[in-house]
Design a protein around this motif. Structure first.
Motif, PDB file in Angstrom:
ATOM      1  N   LEU A  47       7.984   2.879   7.817  1.00  0.00           N
ATOM      2  CA  LEU A  47       7.080   1.803   7.426  1.00  0.00           C
ATOM      3  C   LEU A  47       5.703   2.003   8.035  1.00  0.00           C
ATOM      4  N   ARG A  48       5.646   2.322   9.301  1.00  0.00           N
ATOM      5  CA  ARG A  48       4.345   2.531   9.959  1.00  0.00           C
ATOM      6  C   ARG A  48       3.604   3.713   9.358  1.00  0.00           C
ATOM      7  N   LEU A  49       4.329   4.762   8.995  1.00  0.00           N
ATOM      8  CA  LEU A  49       3.697   5.914   8.363  1.00  0.00           C
ATOM      9  C   LEU A  49       3.113   5.521   7.005  1.00  0.00           C
ATOM     10  N   ALA A  50       3.870   4.763   6.221  1.00  0.00           N
ATOM     11  CA  ALA A  50       3.386   4.315   4.909  1.00  0.00           C
ATOM     12  C   ALA A  50       2.178   3.393   5.065  1.00  0.00           C
ATOM     13  N   GLN A  51       2.199   2.524   6.067  1.00  0.00           N
ATOM     14  CA  GLN A  51       1.060   1.637   6.301  1.00  0.00           C
ATOM     15  C   GLN A  51      -0.181   2.425   6.682  1.00  0.00           C
ATOM     16  N   SER A  52      -0.011   3.463   7.501  1.00  0.00           N
ATOM     17  CA  SER A  52      -1.171   4.255   7.922  1.00  0.00           C
ATOM     18  C   SER A  52      -1.763   5.045   6.762  1.00  0.00           C
ATOM     19  N   GLN A  53      -0.943   5.343   5.748  1.00  0.00           N
ATOM     20  CA  GLN A  53      -1.426   6.074   4.576  1.00  0.00           C
ATOM     21  C   GLN A  53      -1.953   5.133   3.494  1.00  0.00           C
ATOM     22  N   GLY A  54      -1.880   3.821   3.739  1.00  0.00           N
ATOM     23  CA  GLY A  54      -2.384   2.853   2.772  1.00  0.00           C
ATOM     24  C   GLY A  54      -1.458   2.619   1.599  1.00  0.00           C
ATOM     25  N   LEU A  55      -0.173   2.894   1.761  1.00  0.00           N
ATOM     26  CA  LEU A  55       0.790   2.747   0.672  1.00  0.00           C
ATOM     27  C   LEU A  55       1.482   1.399   0.665  1.00  0.00           C
TER      28      LEU A  55
END
Length: 104
Positions: A47-55
């Motif tokens: 989730l944090r990775l997706a948030q950092s990528q703007g997804l």
């Protein structure tokens, strides 16, 4: 007359109550359980990775996740030039004409 009205109301009430009980029994579908193959920490990390990528968007935004573009955005002049080229090649149709754009 009052007795007939009261009796008919009582009969209708019983009929509606029994119909509701019958429908309640039919609405009990089996619960489908799908076991997770990831730990909680792995899900939080994804989730944090997706948030950092703007997804991931929060709330009722109408915006869908944007793809990351590798190249620069076109200027207005470049877009207008491409439009003129497409018009001259017959690739642009305007209105509800029965002619479809020709494929290259």
């Amino acid at each position: 007359m009052k007795v007939a009205t009261a009796a008919s109301i009582a009969i209708l009430s019983l009929g509606l109550a029994s119909a509701g009980i019958a429908q309640a029994d039919e609405a009990n579908y089996p619960e489908i359980v799908t076991p997770s193959t990831q730990s909680r920490a792995e899900v939080v990390q994804a989730l944090r990775l997706a948030q950092s990528q703007g997804l991931v968007t929060v709330g009722e935004h109408g915006n869908y996740p944007q793809l990351q573009a590798d190249d620069q955005a076109l200027t207005r002049a470049q877009v207008l030039k491409e439009l003129d080229q497409a018009k001259s090649a017959g690739l642009v149709s305007i209105g509800e004409s029965s002619q479809y754009p020709q494929a290259l």
